[in-house]
Scaffold this active site. Structure first.
Site, PDB file in Angstrom:
ATOM      1  N   SER A 250       0.824  -1.209   0.000  1.00  0.00           N
ATOM      2  CA  SER A 250       0.000   0.000   0.000  1.00  0.00           C
ATOM      3  C   SER A 250       0.859   1.259   0.000  1.00  0.00           C
ATOM      4  CB  SER A 250      -0.874  -0.001   1.255  1.00  0.00           C
ATOM      5  OG  SER A 250      -1.414   1.273   1.484  1.00  0.00           O
TER       6      SER A 250
ATOM      7  N   TYR B 236      -2.116  -0.454  10.056  1.00  0.00           N
ATOM      8  CA  TYR B 236      -2.352  -0.990   8.712  1.00  0.00           C
ATOM      9  C   TYR B 236      -1.076  -0.885   7.886  1.00  0.00           C
ATOM     10  CZ  TYR B 236      -3.901  -1.088   3.826  1.00  0.00           C
ATOM     11  OH  TYR B 236      -4.019  -1.371   2.486  1.00  0.00           O
TER      12      TYR B 236
HETATM   13  N1  LIG Z   1      -8.414  -0.045  -2.582  1.00  0.00           N
HETATM   14  C1  LIG Z   1      -7.337   0.682  -2.298  1.00  0.00           C
HETATM   15  O1  LIG Z   1      -7.331   1.903  -2.478  1.00  0.00           O
HETATM   16  C2  LIG Z   1      -6.093   0.033  -1.772  1.00  0.00           C
HETATM   17  C3  LIG Z   1      -4.965   0.841  -1.571  1.00  0.00           C
HETATM   18  C4  LIG Z   1      -3.802   0.257  -1.089  1.00  0.00           C
HETATM   19  C5  LIG Z   1      -3.746  -1.093  -0.849  1.00  0.00           C
HETATM   20  N2  LIG Z   1      -4.859  -1.865  -1.038  1.00  0.00           N
HETATM   21  C6  LIG Z   1      -4.743  -3.311  -0.766  1.00  0.00           C
HETATM   22  O2  LIG Z   1      -5.213  -4.004  -1.910  1.00  0.00           O
HETATM   23  C7  LIG Z   1      -5.863  -5.215  -1.526  1.00  0.00           C
HETATM   24  C8  LIG Z   1      -7.273  -5.240  -2.075  1.00  0.00           C
HETATM   25  O3  LIG Z   1      -7.984  -4.119  -1.513  1.00  0.00           O
HETATM   26  P1  LIG Z   1      -9.518  -3.855  -1.790  1.00  0.00           P
HETATM   27  O4  LIG Z   1      -9.703  -2.403  -1.883  1.00  0.00           O
HETATM   28  O5  LIG Z   1      -9.993  -4.760  -2.853  1.00  0.00           O
HETATM   29  O6  LIG Z   1     -10.124  -4.322  -0.372  1.00  0.00           O
HETATM   30  P2  LIG Z   1     -11.403  -5.212  -0.059  1.00  0.00           P
HETATM   31  O7  LIG Z   1     -11.626  -5.111   1.415  1.00  0.00           O
HETATM   32  O8  LIG Z   1     -12.523  -4.854  -0.962  1.00  0.00           O
HETATM   33  O9  LIG Z   1     -10.901  -6.676  -0.436  1.00  0.00           O
HETATM   34  C9  LIG Z   1     -10.160  -7.498   0.424  1.00  0.00           C
HETATM   35  C10 LIG Z   1     -10.856  -8.848   0.483  1.00  0.00           C
HETATM   36  O10 LIG Z   1     -10.076  -9.691   1.333  1.00  0.00           O
HETATM   37  C11 LIG Z   1     -10.972 -10.493   2.084  1.00  0.00           C
HETATM   38  N3  LIG Z   1     -10.290 -10.942   3.305  1.00  0.00           N
HETATM   39  C12 LIG Z   1      -9.909 -10.178   4.373  1.00  0.00           C
HETATM   40  N4  LIG Z   1      -9.346 -10.963   5.310  1.00  0.00           N
HETATM   41  C13 LIG Z   1      -9.364 -12.236   4.810  1.00  0.00           C
HETATM   42  C14 LIG Z   1      -8.957 -13.506   5.329  1.00  0.00           C
HETATM   43  N5  LIG Z   1      -8.430 -13.614   6.562  1.00  0.00           N
HETATM   44  N6  LIG Z   1      -9.137 -14.617   4.556  1.00  0.00           N
HETATM   45  C15 LIG Z   1      -9.689 -14.506   3.318  1.00  0.00           C
HETATM   46  N7  LIG Z   1     -10.119 -13.343   2.791  1.00  0.00           N
HETATM   47  C16 LIG Z   1      -9.959 -12.228   3.544  1.00  0.00           C
HETATM   48  C17 LIG Z   1     -12.155  -9.592   2.389  1.00  0.00           C
HETATM   49  O11 LIG Z   1     -13.350 -10.332   2.665  1.00  0.00           O
HETATM   50  C18 LIG Z   1     -12.264  -8.778   1.097  1.00  0.00           C
HETATM   51  O12 LIG Z   1     -13.221  -9.328   0.215  1.00  0.00           O
HETATM   52  C19 LIG Z   1      -5.776  -5.253  -0.008  1.00  0.00           C
HETATM   53  O13 LIG Z   1      -4.641  -6.012   0.346  1.00  0.00           O
HETATM   54  C20 LIG Z   1      -5.591  -3.807   0.376  1.00  0.00           C
HETATM   55  O14 LIG Z   1      -4.942  -3.687   1.620  1.00  0.00           O
HETATM   56  C21 LIG Z   1      -6.016  -1.329  -1.512  1.00  0.00           C
END
Ligand SMILES: NC(=O)c1ccc[n+]([C@@H]2O[C@H](COP(=O)([O-])OP(=O)(O)OC[C@H]3O[C@@H](n4cnc5c(N)ncnc54)[C@H](O)[C@@H]3O)[C@@H](O)[C@H]2O)c1
Length: 327
Positions: free
Chosen positions: A128, A153
């Site tokens: 991130s 985080y």
């Molecule tokens: N969206 C953003 O702006 C952003 C920015 C930086 C980093 N990220 C990272 O990108 C990735 C995807 O983010 P996103 O926005 O799609 O988030 P999101 O919350 O929509 O998706 C993450 C998914 O992981 C699943 N999950 C969480 N813990 C779990 C576990 N223990 N076992 C199985 N599944 C689990 C959740 O149910 C969810 O569906 C994440 O790692 C997030 O930290 C996202």
């Protein structure tokens, strides 16, 4: 070629899965559908993937070592795209343990799967932009030191990069960490500002503007993020001997920071609604500005983001209106 895609019911996961399936890959998606936000949205995303014959889903908690092993036993997996995580900066102040559970224990279990998978060609995982913490030098580049996270985080995401490095070194696992910058778009996340603002503005409610609006974000449209991930998949880092493990970290951003107030005015134009604003001080754990240097991605895979905030917000709003009507 089969891909293990974790967090497939999540925002980024669903979009990446869809593109990979359209490109002819087989996708084995897992997710434990956490209730961090509305699970109906996650189920809706999975429904988008159901029509693809080469998509298979299992509900698995990646932090549960035995369930994960059972789900993966006997499968030939060539690539791992690991996106499952407890996301969100602000929530990590209230629920620290869910970050340790999914982002540390879960991450280690995925690494262990990679270690024992002789078919693996590339392990890609989400880090991130929050790892840059309070770094002052802009744009953020992966050459900068990121040892001062300002939220738990961010600390877990930085830990993931360190854990991946140790496994790349010890077991020669080719790994790429992706530092995503504020991803937005259709099927997005209800905890993020663009969604919260849209929801509140349509309901005539006040929106909270932190740091009195003096913030910037390198908003990155989902299709551009998917492009970056999919282009990187076949380009695993090379193993150059013990001094240089097959390891890299890249920024995936838009390379064009926009002011928070620009997001507000773009939404006002798109929704044709005047926003009621409540100006508040900076929130704990937040950072003032993000801005990605994406030159390494340009050189590596010809990555070039295509969608400006002014183009991407109307695409999100169109989807949002339709989704809300369907609910
Ligand atoms: N969206 C953003 O702006 C952003 C920015 C930086 C980093 N990220 C990272 O990108 C990735 C995807 O983010 P996103 O926005 O799609 O988030 P999101 O919350 O929509 O998706 C993450 C998914 O992981 C699943 N999950 C969480 N813990 C779990 C576990 N223990 N076992 C199985 N599944 C689990 C959740 O149910 C969810 O569906 C994440 O790692 C997030 O930290 C996202």
């Amino acid at each position: 070629m089969t891909i293990l895609l974790t967090g497939v019911a999540g925002f980024v996961g669903m979009h990446v899965a869809k593109r990979l399936l359209a490109n002819g890959f087989k996708v084995f998606g897992i997710d434990n559908i956490t209730s961090y936000y509305d699970v109906a949205l996650k189920k809706g995303r999975l429904q988008e993937l159901e029509p693809y014959a080469d998509f298979e889903f299992q509900k698995v908690d990646i932090a549960d070592e035995e369930s994960l092993k059972t789900a993966l036993s006997g499968r030939e997996i060539h690539y791992v795209v690991h996106l499952a995580a407890q996301a969100g900066v602000r929530y990590s102040l209230e629920n620290p343990h869910s970050y340790a559970h999914s982002n540390l224990t879960g991450f280690l279990n995925i690494l262990e799967f990679c270690r024992h998978n002789s078919n693996l060609q590339h392990f890609i995982y989400a880090s991130s932009s929050s790892v840059y913490g309070g770094n002052k030098e802009l744009p953020y580049s992966t050459d900068q030191s990121v040892d001062r996270p300002v939220s738990l985080y961010a600390a877990t995401k930085k830990s993931n990069e360190l854990m991946a490095h140790s496994y790349s070194h010890l077991y020669r696992i080719p790994s790429t960490g992706l530092r995503f910058f504020t991803v937005y778009g259709p099927w997005g996340r209800p905890d993020m500002a663009y969604w919260l603002f849209t929801e509140a503005m349509l309901a005539g409610k006040t929106i909270k503007i932190f740091n009195n609006g003096d913030m910037k974000r390198d908003f990155t449209y989902i299709d551009d993020v998917v492009d970056g991930v999919v282009k990187l998949l076949p380009v695993a880092p090379q193993d150059k001997g013990m001094e240089q493990p097959p390891y890299r970290v890249v920024n995936i951003g838009n390379n064009k920071p926009e002011a928070l107030m620009e997001l507000v005015s773009t939404l006002e134009k798109t929704l044709d609604v005047k926003a009621n604003l409540e100006f508040l001080p900076m929130q704990k754990g937040d950072v003032k500005e993000t801005f990605a240097n994406i030159d390494p991605m340009r050189e590596l895979v010809g990555y070039e983001p295509q969608t400006s905030l002014a183009q991407g917000i109307p695409l999100f709003v169109d989807w949002y209106r339709e989704f809300i009507e369907r609910e």
